[in-house]
Structures are given as structure tokens and as C-alpha cells.
Design an enzyme around this catalytic site. Structure first.
Site, PDB file in Angstrom:
ATOM      1  CB  SER A 116      -0.886   0.012   1.252  1.00 35.96           C
ATOM      2  OG  SER A 116      -1.497   1.279   1.416  1.00 35.96           O
ATOM      3  CE1 TYR A 140      -2.979   0.138   5.160  1.00 34.15           C
ATOM      4  CE2 TYR A 140      -3.591  -2.152   5.606  1.00 34.15           C
ATOM      5  CZ  TYR A 140      -3.318  -1.124   4.700  1.00 34.15           C
ATOM      6  OH  TYR A 140      -3.370  -1.361   3.354  1.00 34.15           O
ATOM      7  CE  LYS A 144      -1.561  -4.283   3.285  1.00 33.42           C
ATOM      8  NZ  LYS A 144      -1.867  -5.433   2.404  1.00 33.42           N
TER       9      LYS A 144
HETATM   10  C1  WQD Z   1      -9.164   9.875   1.044  1.00 33.86           C
HETATM   11  C2  WQD Z   1      -9.322  11.387   1.131  1.00 33.86           C
HETATM   12  C3  WQD Z   1      -9.424  12.169   3.399  1.00 33.86           C
HETATM   13  C4  WQD Z   1     -13.201  10.081   4.311  1.00 33.86           C
HETATM   14  C5  WQD Z   1      -6.480   5.055   3.220  1.00 33.86           C
HETATM   15  C6  WQD Z   1      -5.427   4.204   3.826  1.00 33.86           C
HETATM   16  C7  WQD Z   1      -4.573   3.589   2.761  1.00 33.86           C
HETATM   17  C8  WQD Z   1      -5.429   2.913   1.713  1.00 33.86           C
HETATM   18  C9  WQD Z   1      -6.496   3.839   1.177  1.00 33.86           C
HETATM   19  C10 WQD Z   1      -5.431   0.533   2.090  1.00 33.86           C
HETATM   20  C11 WQD Z   1      -8.462  12.023   2.221  1.00 33.86           C
HETATM   21  C12 WQD Z   1     -10.755  12.418   2.686  1.00 33.86           C
HETATM   22  C13 WQD Z   1     -12.064  10.553   3.672  1.00 33.86           C
HETATM   23  C14 WQD Z   1     -14.230  10.991   4.693  1.00 33.86           C
HETATM   24  C15 WQD Z   1     -12.929  12.801   3.772  1.00 33.86           C
HETATM   25  N1  WQD Z   1      -6.019   1.742   2.225  1.00 33.86           N
HETATM   26  N2  WQD Z   1     -11.931  11.897   3.412  1.00 33.86           N
HETATM   27  N3  WQD Z   1     -14.039  12.326   4.406  1.00 33.86           N
HETATM   28  O1  WQD Z   1      -6.678   8.051   3.963  1.00 33.86           O
HETATM   29  O2  WQD Z   1      -6.011   8.429   1.513  1.00 33.86           O
HETATM   30  O3  WQD Z   1      -5.893   6.125   2.515  1.00 33.86           O
HETATM   31  O4  WQD Z   1      -7.243   4.295   2.306  1.00 33.86           O
HETATM   32  O5  WQD Z   1      -4.384   0.308   1.560  1.00 33.86           O
HETATM   33  O6  WQD Z   1      -3.787   2.637   3.405  1.00 33.86           O
HETATM   34  O7  WQD Z   1      -4.583   5.026   4.609  1.00 33.86           O
HETATM   35  O8  WQD Z   1      -8.095   7.142   2.046  1.00 33.86           O
HETATM   36  O9  WQD Z   1     -10.508   7.207   1.580  1.00 33.86           O
HETATM   37  O10 WQD Z   1      -9.728   7.490   3.993  1.00 33.86           O
HETATM   38  O11 WQD Z   1      -9.348   9.332   2.356  1.00 33.86           O
HETATM   39  O12 WQD Z   1     -12.791  14.011   3.524  1.00 33.86           O
HETATM   40  O13 WQD Z   1     -15.283  10.622   5.281  1.00 33.86           O
HETATM   41  O14 WQD Z   1     -10.682  11.680   1.483  1.00 33.86           O
HETATM   42  O15 WQD Z   1      -9.080  13.288   4.222  1.00 33.86           O
HETATM   43  O16 WQD Z   1      -8.058  13.308   1.756  1.00 33.86           O
HETATM   44  P1  WQD Z   1      -6.628   7.554   2.554  1.00 33.86           P
HETATM   45  P2  WQD Z   1      -9.497   7.732   2.539  1.00 33.86           P
END
Ligand code: WQD
Length: 330
Positions: A116, A140, A144
């Protein structure tokens, strides 16, 4: 020869299994079904069990004539990894050691690993290259990174050849809506935007609009799950051809913001997506997107789908799912 897919009943795993079978490859899935969905297997050969059972892994490899493994089986919730770390160390890291031991017992020495972009944490420079420093910011992500190192050292000590694939933000569903992720279990942005858009939840929370980005909201590299599936097939071919072990970024190379995703969903659906701007989420980098040129050249692969295909596939998935849901309810 057959490919063993661990976690093949999960979100990305089930898309990879479907892709491999569509290419005429023989596969067998090992999944505990603790978080996977049996229906997502679409009839693929399947053994219910855990990667921690090395003797079961060896038995499945022998019985099915396995010569390579794609390893998806892992817990993936950042939040849960910080409240119950032992669960993540045991399942993700020790489980990978147990899987590798089972593979060796059956003389299987090729593995494609589902890593990841979380291993990069908050990057110093963009786009992120594979030689960027690892800066894990949660258990997490650390599991990885450690799983990558365990697999690397099984290469050094036992001749295992591997490809570690660092996904950026996996999103979307199969183009025909047949496969997708479980929206009830996901905390990722796209499923939450879709639920808010379709009235299945309250307004989606936008975690901050004061980042140093064009519209102030977080920017990520969203890659369609079907593009990811194809990359796994290409990585198997890379190892089958006897080529070197390698770590590769899988992304589109383009950053997209939270508001861009909300607007794209609104334009596709023709209706407003209810949202509410709240405080930043602790630990969130402002901007993350991939330099995937190495994967482009080594695997002869590149992401072909963009944001519109991601949104379209999610809406189709929802409509498919709703019809099924309503038909079972009626
Ligand atoms: C994406 C963007 C949030 C939710 C995570 C894991 C990573 C991978 C992918 C497995 C960010 C914003 C999110 C919400 C929001 N998983 N957001 N409101 O954090 O980039 O990565 O998932 O491998 O390991 O860390 O993904 O979808 O949580 O967030 O504004 O309710 O959306 O701030 O900018 P992230 P995400």
C-alpha cells in the site's frame, strides 16, 4: 499451472480472481470469509481457511498444482490497527510468515504481494517514487512495510521471487456492477460519498478544506480496481518469465481532491451530494499521488480508467445491488 489467491473473496482480490479467470488462468482462492464475501468468488475454486495454517496452505498448493501466489489476505482498517494492534501484527505479519512457510513446504517460490502507498505516509516530494523514504504513521501501514521486508528476506534466505505492489487509493467497482466493496465496512471516501449521494447516510464529512491544495481539500491518486486487477496479472507474468523481484507503485499519476470527487458524483447523478466540512483528520497528508513510471515500463501496464469511470462503476454497482436487494426483499 495454478495461482493461489489469498483473500480472493475480498474487494481487490475478487476483481483480480475474475480478471485472471477471464484470461484463462487457473486459480484457487484461500479465504477465511471473516471479512470476505463468498458471493464475490463467482464460482472460482475455493478453500475456506486461514493463511496462518501453513499445512493447509501446503496441501492446497500440492492438490491444485500451485506455482505462484497473490497475497491479498490482510486486515486493512487504519483506525482498528491503532486500537487493536496485536490483531494486525498477528494476522498481517505472522500470517504472511505462515503463508510463506506453507508455500516453501510445497516448493512454491513466487509471490505477488498486495502492499500500500500508506507505507509512504506524508511524502517529502511529489509524485512519490518507489525509492521515497518509508514513513509509516499507523500500525496498518507498518504491517504492510514489515510484510514487504519479510517477503524480501524470504527471497534472500529461500530464493522466493516477489513483486510488492504499492496501491494508491483503490476505488470503484466492476464495470458491469457485479463486484464491488462492502460499503457498510468501508471508511474510504468514495463509498461514503456514494452513500450520502444516494440517501443511504447523512451528509459526507469533508475532513478539512484548508489544505495547501487548489480547492483546499485533500488530494489523492484514485485508481480503478479493475486497473489494479490487470496489474496483478502482469506481475504474475513478470515472475513467470523469471524476472527480478521488484517493488512497484500502482497509481494513475494524477491527484484528485475530495471536492472534485463530490462534484463528479453530482454531475453523474444530476443531484447534489450533501456534505459538511469538518476539521482535518489527524495524520492526513494534504496531497498524495504516484509516480508509476516503473510499473508502466516493467509491467507494460498503465491505469486506463479515471474518476468518471470510478463514479460510473459505483453507481452501476449500487443499482445492480439495489435490484438484487429489493428482489430478495419482495
Ligand atoms: C481519502 C481522502 C481524506 C473520508 C487510506 C489508507 C490507505 C489505503 C487507502 C489501504 C483524504 C478524505 C475521507 C471521509 C474525507 N487503504 N476523506 N471524508 O486516507 O487516503 O488512505 O485508504 O491500503 O492505506 O490510509 O483514504 O478514503 O480514507 O481518504 O474528507 O469521510 O478523502 O481526508 O483526503 P486515505 P481515505
Amino acid at each position: 499451472m495454478t495461482i493461489l489467491v489469498t483473500g480472493g473473496a475480498g474487494y481487490i482480490g475478487s476483481h483480480a480472481v475474475r480478471q485472471l479467470r477471464a484470461e484463462g488462468r487457473d486459480v484457487v482462492v484461500l479465504d477465511s470469509l471473516e471479512r470476505g464475501d463468498r458471493d464475490a468468488l463467482l464460482g472460482a475454486p475455493f478453500v475456506q481457511g486461514d493463511i496462518s495454517d501453513s499445512s493447509l496452505v501446503a496441501e492446497v498448493c500440492r492438490e491444485h498444482g500451485v506455482d505462484s501466489v497473490i497475497h491479498f489476505a490482510a486486515y486493512k482498517s487504519v483506525g482498528e490497527s491503532m486500537t487493536d494492534p496485536a490483531k494486525y501484527w498477528r494476522n498481517n505479519v505472522q500470517g504472511t510468515v505462515d503463508l510463506l512457510e506453507g508455500m516453501l513446504a510445497a516448493d512454491v517460490r513466487r509471490i505477488v504481494f498486495s502492499s500500500s502507498a500508506a507505507v509512504y505516509g506524508n511524502p517529502d516530494s511529489l509524485p512519490i517514487r518507489e525509492d521515497a523514504p518509508l514513513r509509516t504513521e499507523n500500525v496498518y501501514a507498518e504491517t504492510k512495510a514489515v510484510m514487504e521486508r519479510v517477503i524480501h528476506w524470504y527471497g534472500q534466505t529461500h530464493g522466493v521471487r516477489w513483486a510488492s505492489l504499492r496501491y494508491f487509493n483503490a476505488a470503484g467497482a466492476s464495470s458491469d456492477g457485479v463486484l464491488g466493496e462492502n460499503w457498510d465496512m468501508s471508511t474510504n471516501l468514495l463509498p461514503l460519498v456514494m452513500k450520502a449521494a444516494l440517501g443511504a447516510s447523512g451528509p459526507v464529512k469533508v475532513f478539512g478544506d484548508d489544505y495547501p491544495t487548489p480547492d483546499g481539500t485533500g488530494v489523492r491518486d484514485y485508481i480503478h480496481v479493475e486497473d489494479l486487477a490487470i496489474a496483478h496479472s502482469k506481475a504474475i507474468e513478470h515472475l513467470d518469465a523469471g524476472r527480478e523481484s521488484i517493488t512497484l507503485n500502482l497509481g494513475t499519476g494524477r491527484g484528485v481532491s475530495v471536492m472534485e470527487i463530490i462534484r463528479a458524483t453530482e454531475n453523474t447523478l444530476g443531484r447534489a451530494v450533501p456534505y459538511q466540512v469538518v476539521d482535518r483528520r489527524l495524520g492526513d497528508p494534504a496531497t498524495v499521488y504516484a509516480d508509476s513510471r516503473l510499473a508502466n515500463s516493467v509491467l507494460d501496464w498503465r491505469a486506463k480508467k479515471g474518476l468518471l469511470e470510478i463514479v460510473d462503476s459505483l453507481i452501476r454497482r449500487y443499482n445492480e445491488h439495489r435490484e438484487q436487494h429489493e428482489s430478495t426483499e419482495s
